[in-house]
Design a protein around this motif. Structure first.
Motif, PDB file in Angstrom:
ATOM      1  N   PRO A  39       0.460  -1.176  -0.253  1.00  0.00           N
ATOM      2  CA  PRO A  39       0.329  -0.337   0.056  1.00  0.00           C
ATOM      3  C   PRO A  39       0.885   1.446   0.134  1.00  0.00           C
ATOM      4  N   PRO A  40       0.297   2.252   0.110  1.00  0.00           N
ATOM      5  CA  PRO A  40       0.658   3.445   0.036  1.00  0.00           C
ATOM      6  C   PRO A  40       1.640   3.407   1.176  1.00  0.00           C
ATOM      7  N   LEU A  41       3.154   4.019   1.549  1.00  0.00           N
ATOM      8  CA  LEU A  41       3.759   3.832   2.095  1.00  0.00           C
ATOM      9  C   LEU A  41       3.973   5.117   3.565  1.00  0.00           C
ATOM     10  N   GLU A  42       3.680   6.577   2.797  1.00  0.00           N
ATOM     11  CA  GLU A  42       3.712   6.535   3.778  1.00  0.00           C
ATOM     12  C   GLU A  42       3.199   7.114   5.324  1.00  0.00           C
ATOM     13  N   GLY A  43       3.704   7.547   6.527  1.00  0.00           N
ATOM     14  CA  GLY A  43       2.731   7.826   7.470  1.00  0.00           C
ATOM     15  C   GLY A  43       2.567   6.365   8.184  1.00  0.00           C
ATOM     16  N   LEU A  44       2.879   5.246   7.671  1.00  0.00           N
ATOM     17  CA  LEU A  44       3.144   4.253   8.149  1.00  0.00           C
ATOM     18  C   LEU A  44       3.552   3.700   8.621  1.00  0.00           C
ATOM     19  N   HIS A  45       3.167   2.818  10.845  1.00  0.00           N
ATOM     20  CA  HIS A  45       4.165   1.747  11.031  1.00  0.00           C
ATOM     21  C   HIS A  45       3.604   0.179  10.702  1.00  0.00           C
ATOM     22  N   ILE A  46       5.580  -0.044  10.146  1.00  0.00           N
ATOM     23  CA  ILE A  46       5.672  -1.221   9.770  1.00  0.00           C
ATOM     24  C   ILE A  46       6.687  -1.979  10.316  1.00  0.00           C
ATOM     25  N   LEU A  47       6.534  -3.506  10.082  1.00  0.00           N
ATOM     26  CA  LEU A  47       7.068  -4.378  10.861  1.00  0.00           C
ATOM     27  C   LEU A  47       7.853  -5.162  10.019  1.00  0.00           C
ATOM     28  N   ASP A  48       9.135  -5.758  10.106  1.00  0.00           N
ATOM     29  CA  ASP A  48       9.327  -6.145   8.781  1.00  0.00           C
ATOM     30  C   ASP A  48      10.338  -7.134   9.488  1.00  0.00           C
ATOM     31  N   LEU A  49      10.079  -8.499   9.544  1.00  0.00           N
ATOM     32  CA  LEU A  49      10.520  -9.712  10.037  1.00  0.00           C
ATOM     33  C   LEU A  49      11.866 -10.219   9.523  1.00  0.00           C
ATOM     34  N   GLY A  50      11.992 -10.622   9.512  1.00  0.00           N
ATOM     35  CA  GLY A  50      13.844 -11.465   9.048  1.00  0.00           C
ATOM     36  C   GLY A  50      14.424  -9.819   8.051  1.00  0.00           C
ATOM     37  N   CYS A  51      14.261  -9.111   8.534  1.00  0.00           N
ATOM     38  CA  CYS A  51      14.225  -7.807   7.754  1.00  0.00           C
ATOM     39  C   CYS A  51      16.057  -7.892   7.248  1.00  0.00           C
ATOM     40  N   GLY A  52      16.680  -9.007   7.837  1.00  0.00           N
ATOM     41  CA  GLY A  52      18.245  -9.196   7.228  1.00  0.00           C
ATOM     42  C   GLY A  52      19.026  -7.241   7.672  1.00  0.00           C
ATOM     43  N   PHE A  53      20.592  -7.083   6.086  1.00  0.00           N
ATOM     44  CA  PHE A  53      20.510  -5.918   6.726  1.00  0.00           C
ATOM     45  C   PHE A  53      20.439  -5.105   6.516  1.00  0.00           C
ATOM     46  N   MET A  77      22.820  -9.828  10.981  1.00  0.00           N
ATOM     47  CA  MET A  77      22.897  -8.887   9.662  1.00  0.00           C
ATOM     48  C   MET A  77      22.426  -7.285  10.729  1.00  0.00           C
ATOM     49  N   ILE A  78      21.591  -7.647  11.717  1.00  0.00           N
ATOM     50  CA  ILE A  78      21.397  -6.280  12.596  1.00  0.00           C
ATOM     51  C   ILE A  78      22.175  -5.119  12.388  1.00  0.00           C
ATOM     52  N   SER A  79      23.174  -5.504  12.728  1.00  0.00           N
ATOM     53  CA  SER A  79      24.773  -4.643  12.760  1.00  0.00           C
ATOM     54  C   SER A  79      24.702  -4.221  11.916  1.00  0.00           C
ATOM     55  N   GLU A  80      25.166  -4.862  10.465  1.00  0.00           N
ATOM     56  CA  GLU A  80      25.245  -3.963   9.173  1.00  0.00           C
ATOM     57  C   GLU A  80      23.455  -2.869   9.309  1.00  0.00           C
ATOM     58  N   ALA A  81      22.723  -3.761   9.954  1.00  0.00           N
ATOM     59  CA  ALA A  81      21.068  -2.145   9.266  1.00  0.00           C
ATOM     60  C   ALA A  81      21.976  -1.989   9.680  1.00  0.00           C
ATOM     61  N   LYS A  82      22.526  -1.499  10.908  1.00  0.00           N
ATOM     62  CA  LYS A  82      22.229  -0.561  11.758  1.00  0.00           C
ATOM     63  C   LYS A  82      23.251   0.716  11.461  1.00  0.00           C
ATOM     64  N   ASN A  83      24.453   0.205  10.815  1.00  0.00           N
ATOM     65  CA  ASN A  83      24.677   0.854  10.368  1.00  0.00           C
ATOM     66  C   ASN A  83      24.770   1.516   8.776  1.00  0.00           C
ATOM     67  N   ARG A  84      24.495   0.922   8.489  1.00  0.00           N
ATOM     68  CA  ARG A  84      23.701   1.035   7.022  1.00  0.00           C
ATOM     69  C   ARG A  84      22.493   2.547   7.010  1.00  0.00           C
ATOM     70  N   ILE A  85      21.638   2.614   8.276  1.00  0.00           N
ATOM     71  CA  ILE A  85      21.046   3.234   8.165  1.00  0.00           C
ATOM     72  C   ILE A  85      20.792   3.905   9.885  1.00  0.00           C
ATOM     73  N   PRO A  88      16.480   8.037  12.825  1.00  0.00           N
ATOM     74  CA  PRO A  88      16.157   7.695  13.959  1.00  0.00           C
ATOM     75  C   PRO A  88      14.288   7.181  13.916  1.00  0.00           C
ATOM     76  N   ARG A  89      13.389   6.847  12.827  1.00  0.00           N
ATOM     77  CA  ARG A  89      12.544   6.276  12.451  1.00  0.00           C
ATOM     78  C   ARG A  89      12.219   5.100  12.399  1.00  0.00           C
ATOM     79  N   ALA A  90      13.736   4.471  12.216  1.00  0.00           N
ATOM     80  CA  ALA A  90      14.535   3.393  11.996  1.00  0.00           C
ATOM     81  C   ALA A  90      14.363   2.813  13.415  1.00  0.00           C
ATOM     82  N   SER A  91      14.557   0.811  14.241  1.00  0.00           N
ATOM     83  CA  SER A  91      14.707   0.535  15.689  1.00  0.00           C
ATOM     84  C   SER A  91      14.579  -0.831  14.552  1.00  0.00           C
ATOM     85  N   PHE A  92      15.722  -1.628  15.074  1.00  0.00           N
ATOM     86  CA  PHE A  92      16.428  -2.844  14.994  1.00  0.00           C
ATOM     87  C   PHE A  92      16.220  -3.419  15.835  1.00  0.00           C
ATOM     88  N   LEU A  93      15.945  -5.168  16.222  1.00  0.00           N
ATOM     89  CA  LEU A  93      16.268  -5.612  17.297  1.00  0.00           C
ATOM     90  C   LEU A  93      16.157  -7.574  16.840  1.00  0.00           C
TER      91      LEU A  93
END
Length: 250
Positions: A39-53, A77-85, A88-93
């Motif tokens: 769907p249009p993504l603007e303003g959405l709260h999104i969960l990415d399962l198995g988010c990789g990098f 993978m999470i360390s790579e994601a945090k290095n790339r992004i 503040p709108r992104a968080s990783f677990l």
């Protein structure tokens, strides 16, 4: 114990080398199919399962998402994601997909890319996804196509059948399959299209779309080796919408 091959240094290096090509399998087939259902993504709260990098998270942020939570079993993978992004709108677990916990009705969209064929029991995962979504929220996921996971044997040929072909067997036997991909002993869980679809329905989703994508004509022209993916579907993509709960009337 849940499988975590992505933290194996040899596997991680091989996988990241594979994904470094934007003209590869994921970019040419899987990502366009999943993105076509968003769907249009603007303003959405999104969960990415198995988010990789974090590639999908980055895409969502560029499209104006309010927040993206990426969950992955792999610390690398999470360390790579945090290095790339650094947004503040992104968080990783760091947590297995099966173990994620979120507040009820906290997301508009849940996406999982090429993850669930590594998960032993998808039913409780789907239930938690349904709980995490708002009413009419979207759930989109891709998996390795069941035609491919049935044997995990790959393309074959023989004296009797000289033309390269993709064998399918034990399709209805929904058990563990073991393959060698960068490292030995990678475990996948084979399920039929029927099972993926009905698990989604039984969890309270209405099916919005089912895709079995292949490469586009443009992609094949640029990389002719992708044409083999037109001979059998490499990926299954399902999109569902969380149905409204029935109301009790007095």
């Amino acid at each position: 114990m849940k499988q975590n091959v992505y933290d194996d240094p040899y596997f991680f290096e091989g996988y990241m080398d594979l994904r470094s090509s934007e003209g590869g399998f994921n970019a040419a087939i899987e990502e366009p199919a999943v993105y076509s259902l968003l769907p249009p993504l603007e303003g959405l709260h999104i969960l990415d399962l198995g988010c990789g990098f974090g590639k999908f998270a980055s895409f969502c942020l560029k499209k104006g998402a309010a927040h993206v939570l990426g969950v992955d079993i792999s610390q690398k993978m999470i360390s790579e994601a945090k290095n790339r992004i650094k947004d503040p709108r992104a968080s990783f677990l760091v947590t297995p997909t099966e173990d994620f916990e979120v507040d009820e009705g906290s997301f508009n969209l849940v996406v999982s890319s090429m993850c669930f064929h590594y998960v032993k029991d998808i039913s409780p995962v789907f239930e938690k996804v349904a709980l995490a979504l708002i009413e009419d929220g979207h759930f989109i996921f891709s998996v390795e196509h069941p035609i491919c996971t049935s044997l995990l044997k790959g393309w074959c040929s023989s004296d009797k059948v000289p033309k390269k072909h993709w064998p399918v067997d034990d399709y209805k036997k929904e058990t563990i399959r073991v393959s060698n991909w960068f490292v030995n002993g990678v475990i996948k869980y084979h399920r039929t299209i029927e099972t993926y679809t009905n698990e989604l329905i039984d969890t309270g989703f209405s099916i919005r779309r089912l895709l079995e994508p292949g490469p586009t004509i443009t992609a094949v022209a640029e990389k002719p080796e992708l044409s083999e993916h037109l001979r059998r579907p490499p990926i299954l993509v399902l999109a569902g919408t969380k149905k409204a709960q029935p109301q009790d009337y007095v």
